[in-house]
Motif scaffolding. Structure first.
Motif, mmCIF file in Angstrom:
data_model
loop_
_atom_site.group_PDB
_atom_site.id
_atom_site.type_symbol
_atom_site.label_atom_id
_atom_site.label_comp_id
_atom_site.label_asym_id
_atom_site.label_seq_id
_atom_site.Cartn_x
_atom_site.Cartn_y
_atom_site.Cartn_z
ATOM 1 N N LEU A 170 58.217 -96.256 78.913
ATOM 2 C CA LEU A 170 56.822 -96.558 78.564
ATOM 3 C C LEU A 170 56.830 -96.968 77.097
ATOM 4 O O LEU A 170 56.685 -96.132 76.208
ATOM 5 C CB LEU A 170 55.931 -95.341 78.799
ATOM 6 N N SER A 171 57.011 -98.248 76.850
ATOM 7 C CA SER A 171 57.309 -98.708 75.493
ATOM 8 C C SER A 171 56.089 -99.255 74.761
ATOM 9 O O SER A 171 55.290 -100.019 75.316
ATOM 10 C CB SER A 171 58.381 -99.811 75.541
ATOM 11 N N MET A 172 55.969 -98.855 73.499
ATOM 12 C CA MET A 172 55.028 -99.487 72.585
ATOM 13 C C MET A 172 55.728 -100.701 71.967
ATOM 14 O O MET A 172 56.954 -100.712 71.820
ATOM 15 C CB MET A 172 54.598 -98.518 71.489
ATOM 16 N N VAL A 173 54.968 -101.728 71.672
ATOM 17 C CA VAL A 173 55.540 -102.953 71.113
ATOM 18 C C VAL A 173 54.809 -103.305 69.825
ATOM 19 O O VAL A 173 53.649 -102.934 69.631
ATOM 20 C CB VAL A 173 55.458 -104.125 72.112
ATOM 21 N N THR A 174 55.474 -104.009 68.952
ATOM 22 C CA THR A 174 54.918 -104.274 67.637
ATOM 23 C C THR A 174 55.008 -105.754 67.289
ATOM 24 O O THR A 174 55.686 -106.534 67.950
ATOM 25 C CB THR A 174 55.663 -103.473 66.552
ATOM 26 N N VAL A 175 54.293 -106.107 66.227
ATOM 27 C CA VAL A 175 54.376 -107.433 65.626
ATOM 28 C C VAL A 175 55.025 -107.287 64.266
ATOM 29 O O VAL A 175 54.710 -106.358 63.512
ATOM 30 C CB VAL A 175 52.983 -108.069 65.475
ATOM 31 N N GLN A 176 55.931 -108.173 63.949
ATOM 32 C CA GLN A 176 56.582 -108.173 62.639
ATOM 33 C C GLN A 176 55.953 -109.274 61.779
ATOM 34 O O GLN A 176 55.911 -110.434 62.176
ATOM 35 C CB GLN A 176 58.078 -108.415 62.778
ATOM 36 N N TYR A 177 55.448 -108.876 60.611
ATOM 37 C CA TYR A 177 54.790 -109.832 59.717
ATOM 38 C C TYR A 177 55.696 -110.175 58.540
ATOM 39 O O TYR A 177 56.346 -109.299 57.963
ATOM 40 C CB TYR A 177 53.483 -109.250 59.178
ATOM 41 N N ALA A 178 55.718 -111.441 58.197
ATOM 42 C CA ALA A 178 56.409 -111.907 56.997
ATOM 43 C C ALA A 178 55.374 -112.537 56.077
ATOM 44 O O ALA A 178 54.433 -113.183 56.529
ATOM 45 C CB ALA A 178 57.488 -112.928 57.354
ATOM 46 N N GLY A 179 55.560 -112.361 54.765
ATOM 47 C CA GLY A 179 54.617 -112.906 53.804
ATOM 48 C C GLY A 179 53.736 -111.823 53.230
ATOM 49 O O GLY A 179 53.947 -110.627 53.448
ATOM 50 N N GLY A 180 52.718 -112.228 52.492
ATOM 51 C CA GLY A 180 51.818 -111.295 51.843
ATOM 52 C C GLY A 180 51.700 -111.589 50.362
ATOM 53 O O GLY A 180 52.482 -112.383 49.808
ATOM 54 N N PRO A 181 50.746 -110.970 49.675
ATOM 55 C CA PRO A 181 50.501 -111.260 48.256
ATOM 56 C C PRO A 181 51.721 -111.070 47.359
ATOM 57 O O PRO A 181 51.878 -111.772 46.364
ATOM 58 C CB PRO A 181 49.396 -110.265 47.890
ATOM 59 N N GLN A 182 52.599 -110.123 47.711
ATOM 60 C CA GLN A 182 53.737 -109.826 46.847
ATOM 61 C C GLN A 182 55.015 -110.557 47.266
ATOM 62 O O GLN A 182 56.019 -110.491 46.566
ATOM 63 C CB GLN A 182 53.989 -108.315 46.835
ATOM 64 N N ARG A 183 54.993 -111.245 48.407
ATOM 65 C CA ARG A 183 56.177 -111.968 48.867
ATOM 66 C C ARG A 183 55.757 -113.200 49.670
ATOM 67 O O ARG A 183 56.013 -113.298 50.861
ATOM 68 C CB ARG A 183 57.099 -111.055 49.683
ATOM 69 N N ARG A 184 55.098 -114.111 48.987
ATOM 70 C CA ARG A 184 54.547 -115.299 49.639
ATOM 71 C C ARG A 184 55.646 -116.181 50.221
ATOM 72 O O ARG A 184 56.735 -116.317 49.654
ATOM 73 C CB ARG A 184 53.706 -116.091 48.645
ATOM 74 N N LEU A 185 55.338 -116.787 51.347
ATOM 75 C CA LEU A 185 56.275 -117.664 52.029
ATOM 76 C C LEU A 185 56.191 -119.079 51.454
ATOM 77 O O LEU A 185 55.158 -119.485 50.921
ATOM 78 C CB LEU A 185 55.949 -117.706 53.521
#
Length: 353
Positions: free
Chosen positions: A59-74
């Motif tokens: 019974l698995s929970m799943v996640t989203v991985q985010y890249a970027g943000g104010p301190q590490r802009r893409l």
């Protein structure tokens, strides 16, 4: 000469854009964690105070991985590459990092949401299993400048309003208003400017405080007390998920707790994944990132994906659509009944339309 200059400008723009920071986030498939499985630290869900079991299936929970943000802009090229990817999405930065809120505040909020989801999941699972627990209205904080400021303290338990006892969950009849909801109802039922008397338990001592109510946000009487029900469970449930935050694993936590407390198990050996918030009453709410979470589930080998009805519109946009059996649920009861259908092979599963 024109072609040479144009080519030089094009190359310059391409090189320059490689280092141009962009105010966007890239959302991609994240990790999958089996709530009835184990990590290096032991069971993901640890239960004390009751018989508990381990079964085949997941019974698995799943996640989203985010890249970027104010301190590490893409950079520009990374954003374009993600925009072209079938498994990733490009999102405005402010969706995760609102203006005026620091990354540290965002992280703290997600941690609080995760903790709250675990509490709600435990309450929902115990409700579904018919196991009783209590909910006690406890003060979390007061609003500065409001009547309760300086009179009521964090940690105070509200025993009565105007001398009328506040019933806890175990004391009230089924279907009646109790706990925090009863406090809010009694305070808000008067006209602003009328007095309010709260009877409090403060460190084992019973005290009374009186104040004059003021208009709240919706014009109702208010005193500026922030309260919530503190759950008193008959068992201890400890859920370990590392640095994962947010409320979207609530449904899978509740199912995982029920599976651990069930002698027969819920899955019948099937691999189930899913995402959705949950309330203590067992209502399952929609979440974002379903497109990427379905890809995470597919990569982890899940055969079924449980999704809240409110999130159904996202299902058809996922690169994993058609690769998973997607099951639509609105309540924890729906999810349990769907698991019974999967386990027994009898009945119909509810789909997103």
């Amino acid at each position: 000469m024109t072609l040479v200059v144009a080519l030089a400008l094009l190359v310059g723009l391409g090189v320059g854009s490689r280092y141009l920071p962009m105010p966007y986030l890239v959302a991609g498939p994240g990790i999958t964690l089996d709530t009835v499985g184990r990590t290096d630290e032991g069971p993901v869900i640890r239960i004390d105070g009751a018989d508990h079991y381990e079964h085949e299936g997941s019974l698995s929970m799943v996640t989203v991985q985010y890249a970027g943000g104010p301190q590490r802009r893409l950079d520009f090229l990374t954003v374009v590459r993600a925009w072209l990817s079938p498994t990733e999405a490009v999102l405005p930065e402010e969706l995760l990092f609102p203006a005026g809120r620091s990354p540290e505040e965002v992280s703290e909020r997600q941690t609080v949401q995760m903790n709250d989801s675990q509490t709600s999941a435990t309450a929902a699972a115990l409700n579904q299993l018919g196991l009783g627990y209590d909910a006690i209205p406890v003060v979390g904080d007061t609003v500065e400048g409001m009547p309760a400021d300086g009179l009521v303290e964090p940690g105070d338990v509200i025993l009565a309003v105007d001398g009328e006892k506040v019933l806890t969950r175990s004391e009230g009849e089924p279907g009646t208003v109790v706990g925090t909801a009863l406090v809010v109802e009694r305070v808000g039922s008067r006209e602003p400017g009328e007095p309010v008397v709260l009877t409090l338990d403060r460190d084992g001592e019973e005290i009374e405080v009186e104040m004059v109510s003021e208009p709240g946000e919706e014009g109702q009487a208010a005193v500026g007390v922030l309260i919530s029900d503190e759950m008193d469970f008959p068992i201890e449930v400890d859920i370990t998920v590392g640095d994962i935050g947010g409320p979207s694993a609530g449904m899978m936590f509740a199912l995982g707790i029920m599976d651990r407390l069930s002698e027969e198990g819920l899955t019948g050996g099937a691999s189930i994944a899913g995402s959705g918030t949950i309330t203590s009453a067992g209502e399952i709410g929609g979440v974002s990132g379903i497109q990427q979470k379905m890809v995470s589930a597919q990569r982890a080998g899940a055969g079924y994906f449980f999704v809240a009805a409110d999130s159904c519109s996202q299902v058809f946009e996922s690169a994993a659509y058609g690769e998973l059996e997607v099951v639509r649920v609105e309540t924890l009861t729906d999810a349990v009944e769907a698991l019974e259908t999967i386990r027994t092979g009898e009945g119909e599963l509810t789909r997103c339309e």
